[in-house]
Design a protein around this motif. Structure first.
Motif, PDB file in Angstrom:
ATOM      1  N   ASP A  91     -47.564 -51.099  20.926  1.00 55.24           N
ATOM      2  CA  ASP A  91     -46.695 -52.257  20.703  1.00 55.24           C
ATOM      3  C   ASP A  91     -47.470 -53.562  20.862  1.00 55.24           C
ATOM      4  O   ASP A  91     -47.277 -54.507  20.100  1.00 55.24           O
ATOM      5  CB  ASP A  91     -45.510 -52.244  21.676  1.00 55.24           C
ATOM      6  CG  ASP A  91     -44.515 -51.139  21.356  1.00 55.24           C
ATOM      7  OD1 ASP A  91     -44.514 -50.660  20.200  1.00 55.24           O
ATOM      8  OD2 ASP A  91     -43.750 -50.762  22.264  1.00 55.24           O
ATOM      9  N   GLN A  92     -48.343 -53.609  21.858  1.00 56.97           N
ATOM     10  CA  GLN A  92     -49.140 -54.811  22.079  1.00 56.97           C
ATOM     11  C   GLN A  92     -50.094 -55.046  20.908  1.00 56.97           C
ATOM     12  O   GLN A  92     -50.308 -56.171  20.503  1.00 56.97           O
ATOM     13  CB  GLN A  92     -49.912 -54.693  23.388  1.00 56.97           C
ATOM     14  CG  GLN A  92     -49.023 -54.756  24.613  1.00 56.97           C
ATOM     15  CD  GLN A  92     -49.756 -54.409  25.893  1.00 56.97           C
ATOM     16  OE1 GLN A  92     -50.779 -53.729  25.879  1.00 56.97           O
ATOM     17  NE2 GLN A  92     -49.224 -54.863  27.013  1.00 56.97           N
ATOM     18  N   LYS A  93     -50.653 -53.970  20.357  1.00 58.91           N
ATOM     19  CA  LYS A  93     -51.540 -54.095  19.193  1.00 58.91           C
ATOM     20  C   LYS A  93     -50.792 -54.684  18.003  1.00 58.91           C
ATOM     21  O   LYS A  93     -51.308 -55.558  17.302  1.00 58.91           O
ATOM     22  CB  LYS A  93     -52.125 -52.739  18.808  1.00 58.91           C
ATOM     23  CG  LYS A  93     -53.161 -52.210  19.749  1.00 58.91           C
ATOM     24  CD  LYS A  93     -53.643 -50.842  19.285  1.00 58.91           C
ATOM     25  CE  LYS A  93     -54.428 -50.144  20.355  1.00 58.91           C
ATOM     26  NZ  LYS A  93     -54.838 -48.791  19.958  1.00 58.91           N
ATOM     27  N   LYS A  94     -49.561 -54.193  17.781  1.00 61.97           N
ATOM     28  CA  LYS A  94     -48.761 -54.700  16.660  1.00 61.97           C
ATOM     29  C   LYS A  94     -48.471 -56.184  16.844  1.00 61.97           C
ATOM     30  O   LYS A  94     -48.571 -56.970  15.906  1.00 61.97           O
ATOM     31  CB  LYS A  94     -47.447 -53.922  16.546  1.00 61.97           C
ATOM     32  CG  LYS A  94     -47.618 -52.517  16.018  1.00 61.97           C
ATOM     33  CD  LYS A  94     -46.289 -51.786  15.974  1.00 61.97           C
ATOM     34  CE  LYS A  94     -46.466 -50.337  15.584  1.00 61.97           C
ATOM     35  NZ  LYS A  94     -45.197 -49.595  15.613  1.00 61.97           N
ATOM     36  N   THR A  95     -48.106 -56.562  18.051  1.00 62.87           N
ATOM     37  CA  THR A  95     -47.810 -57.965  18.327  1.00 62.87           C
ATOM     38  C   THR A  95     -49.042 -58.829  18.134  1.00 62.87           C
ATOM     39  O   THR A  95     -48.967 -59.917  17.555  1.00 62.87           O
ATOM     40  CB  THR A  95     -47.281 -58.125  19.765  1.00 62.87           C
ATOM     41  OG1 THR A  95     -46.178 -57.244  19.959  1.00 62.87           O
ATOM     42  CG2 THR A  95     -46.860 -59.551  20.040  1.00 62.87           C
ATOM     43  N   LEU A  96     -50.186 -58.351  18.606  1.00 70.62           N
ATOM     44  CA  LEU A  96     -51.425 -59.111  18.462  1.00 70.62           C
ATOM     45  C   LEU A  96     -51.813 -59.243  16.995  1.00 70.62           C
ATOM     46  O   LEU A  96     -52.216 -60.322  16.550  1.00 70.62           O
ATOM     47  CB  LEU A  96     -52.557 -58.439  19.245  1.00 70.62           C
ATOM     48  CG  LEU A  96     -53.909 -59.154  19.216  1.00 70.62           C
ATOM     49  CD1 LEU A  96     -53.792 -60.561  19.796  1.00 70.62           C
ATOM     50  CD2 LEU A  96     -54.944 -58.362  19.986  1.00 70.62           C
ATOM     51  N   LEU A 117     -52.524 -64.500  25.982  1.00 73.46           N
ATOM     52  CA  LEU A 117     -52.299 -63.126  25.523  1.00 73.46           C
ATOM     53  C   LEU A 117     -51.372 -62.370  26.471  1.00 73.46           C
ATOM     54  O   LEU A 117     -50.572 -61.544  26.036  1.00 73.46           O
ATOM     55  CB  LEU A 117     -53.625 -62.389  25.368  1.00 73.46           C
ATOM     56  CG  LEU A 117     -54.443 -62.751  24.138  1.00 73.46           C
ATOM     57  CD1 LEU A 117     -55.792 -62.058  24.159  1.00 73.46           C
ATOM     58  CD2 LEU A 117     -53.694 -62.395  22.867  1.00 73.46           C
ATOM     59  N   GLN A 118     -51.479 -62.648  27.761  1.00 71.11           N
ATOM     60  CA  GLN A 118     -50.600 -61.989  28.719  1.00 71.11           C
ATOM     61  C   GLN A 118     -49.144 -62.343  28.447  1.00 71.11           C
ATOM     62  O   GLN A 118     -48.269 -61.480  28.489  1.00 71.11           O
ATOM     63  CB  GLN A 118     -50.970 -62.389  30.153  1.00 71.11           C
ATOM     64  CG  GLN A 118     -50.136 -61.691  31.209  1.00 71.11           C
ATOM     65  CD  GLN A 118     -50.467 -62.139  32.613  1.00 71.11           C
ATOM     66  OE1 GLN A 118     -50.904 -63.267  32.829  1.00 71.11           O
ATOM     67  NE2 GLN A 118     -50.276 -61.252  33.572  1.00 71.11           N
ATOM     68  N   LEU A 147     -49.058 -58.267  29.052  1.00 67.35           N
ATOM     69  CA  LEU A 147     -50.164 -57.478  29.609  1.00 67.35           C
ATOM     70  C   LEU A 147     -49.953 -57.239  31.099  1.00 67.35           C
ATOM     71  O   LEU A 147     -49.357 -58.060  31.792  1.00 67.35           O
ATOM     72  CB  LEU A 147     -51.494 -58.217  29.416  1.00 67.35           C
ATOM     73  CG  LEU A 147     -51.958 -58.523  28.004  1.00 67.35           C
ATOM     74  CD1 LEU A 147     -53.259 -59.313  28.047  1.00 67.35           C
ATOM     75  CD2 LEU A 147     -52.154 -57.255  27.210  1.00 67.35           C
ATOM     76  N   THR A 148     -50.488 -56.130  31.589  1.00 70.30           N
ATOM     77  CA  THR A 148     -50.502 -55.882  33.024  1.00 70.30           C
ATOM     78  C   THR A 148     -51.640 -56.705  33.624  1.00 70.30           C
ATOM     79  O   THR A 148     -52.479 -57.255  32.905  1.00 70.30           O
ATOM     80  CB  THR A 148     -50.728 -54.392  33.317  1.00 70.30           C
ATOM     81  OG1 THR A 148     -52.031 -54.031  32.854  1.00 70.30           O
ATOM     82  CG2 THR A 148     -49.665 -53.522  32.658  1.00 70.30           C
ATOM     83  N   ALA A 149     -51.694 -56.772  34.942  1.00 74.62           N
ATOM     84  CA  ALA A 149     -52.747 -57.537  35.613  1.00 74.62           C
ATOM     85  C   ALA A 149     -54.125 -56.948  35.295  1.00 74.62           C
ATOM     86  O   ALA A 149     -55.094 -57.688  35.079  1.00 74.62           O
ATOM     87  CB  ALA A 149     -52.508 -57.558  37.117  1.00 74.62           C
ATOM     88  N   ILE A 155     -57.738 -51.325  25.097  1.00 73.23           N
ATOM     89  CA  ILE A 155     -57.011 -51.714  26.301  1.00 73.23           C
ATOM     90  C   ILE A 155     -55.505 -51.775  26.046  1.00 73.23           C
ATOM     91  O   ILE A 155     -54.706 -51.413  26.900  1.00 73.23           O
ATOM     92  CB  ILE A 155     -57.499 -53.094  26.799  1.00 73.23           C
ATOM     93  CG1 ILE A 155     -58.957 -53.009  27.243  1.00 73.23           C
ATOM     94  CG2 ILE A 155     -56.638 -53.617  27.923  1.00 73.23           C
ATOM     95  CD1 ILE A 155     -59.561 -54.358  27.540  1.00 73.23           C
ATOM     96  N   LEU A 156     -55.117 -52.206  24.850  1.00 75.40           N
ATOM     97  CA  LEU A 156     -53.715 -52.502  24.560  1.00 75.40           C
ATOM     98  C   LEU A 156     -52.918 -51.255  24.184  1.00 75.40           C
ATOM     99  O   LEU A 156     -53.480 -50.283  23.678  1.00 75.40           O
ATOM    100  CB  LEU A 156     -53.621 -53.519  23.423  1.00 75.40           C
ATOM    101  CG  LEU A 156     -54.354 -54.844  23.644  1.00 75.40           C
ATOM    102  CD1 LEU A 156     -54.253 -55.707  22.402  1.00 75.40           C
ATOM    103  CD2 LEU A 156     -53.795 -55.578  24.845  1.00 75.40           C
ATOM    104  N   THR A 157     -51.623 -51.347  24.395  1.00 69.86           N
ATOM    105  CA  THR A 157     -50.721 -50.283  23.949  1.00 69.86           C
ATOM    106  C   THR A 157     -50.428 -50.497  22.463  1.00 69.86           C
ATOM    107  O   THR A 157     -50.766 -51.525  21.898  1.00 69.86           O
ATOM    108  CB  THR A 157     -49.401 -50.321  24.732  1.00 69.86           C
ATOM    109  OG1 THR A 157     -48.720 -51.540  24.423  1.00 69.86           O
ATOM    110  CG2 THR A 157     -49.634 -50.194  26.223  1.00 69.86           C
TER     111      THR A 157
END
Length: 148
Positions: free
Chosen positions: A105-110, A44-45, A50-52, A101-103
């Motif tokens: 853009d990250q939600k869309k990608t996921l 997922l990172q 994803l950040t650390a 947790i996700l932004t």
């Protein structure tokens, strides 16, 4: 002589096929829940950048999910069916935690990745379950048997 040759060839093919199936699953079964959670978080990172801190939180969510799934697998078959609603609620809660947790853009990608995985699973199954094709997927139901 032909019978012996064919018998030996059949035995060799059977042994080869069974060995190939056991080796394929061996890699996945040897991982501990912590290792599987780390692997999922790392994947997922890479996909979501994803950040650390996000990776650590995702890893903890994945670890909780994996441990819960193992508990359910070990449970008796009868109790598993009775707890389906509990599972669905837990899975939704895990998804909600992940979304927090996700932004955007990250939600869309996921979500795109999840949709792609759903499509792959549909293609793999061919739209058929244990009882044949599901209604509404473009295939008409089979005609009823005729008694002549």
């Amino acid at each position: 002589m032909k019978k012996i040759f064919y018998t030996i060839a059949l035995v060799v093919m059977g042994i080869t096929a069974s060995y190939a199936q056991t080796r394929e699953r061996a890699g996945r079964d040897n991982l501990t829940p912590e290792q599987r959670a780390e692997k999922a978080a790392t994947t997922l990172q890479q996909k979501l950048s994803l950040t650390a801190d996000q990776k650590q939180k995702v890893q903890q969510i994945e670890l909780d999910r994996i441990k819960k799934n193992e508990e359910w697998r070990k449970a008796d078959e009868g109790t598993m069916k009775g707890k389906m609603e509990e599972r669905k609620a837990y899975m939704k809660a895990s998804k909600d935690k992940m979304d927090a947790i996700l932004t955007a853009d990250q939600k869309k990608t996921l979500e795109a990745s999840r949709a792609e995985m759903r499509d792959k699973m549909k293609d793999r199954k061919g739209g058929k379950g244990p009882r044949g094709p599901k209604p509404g997927n473009g295939t008409p139901p089979p005609p009823p048997p005729t008694n002549n």
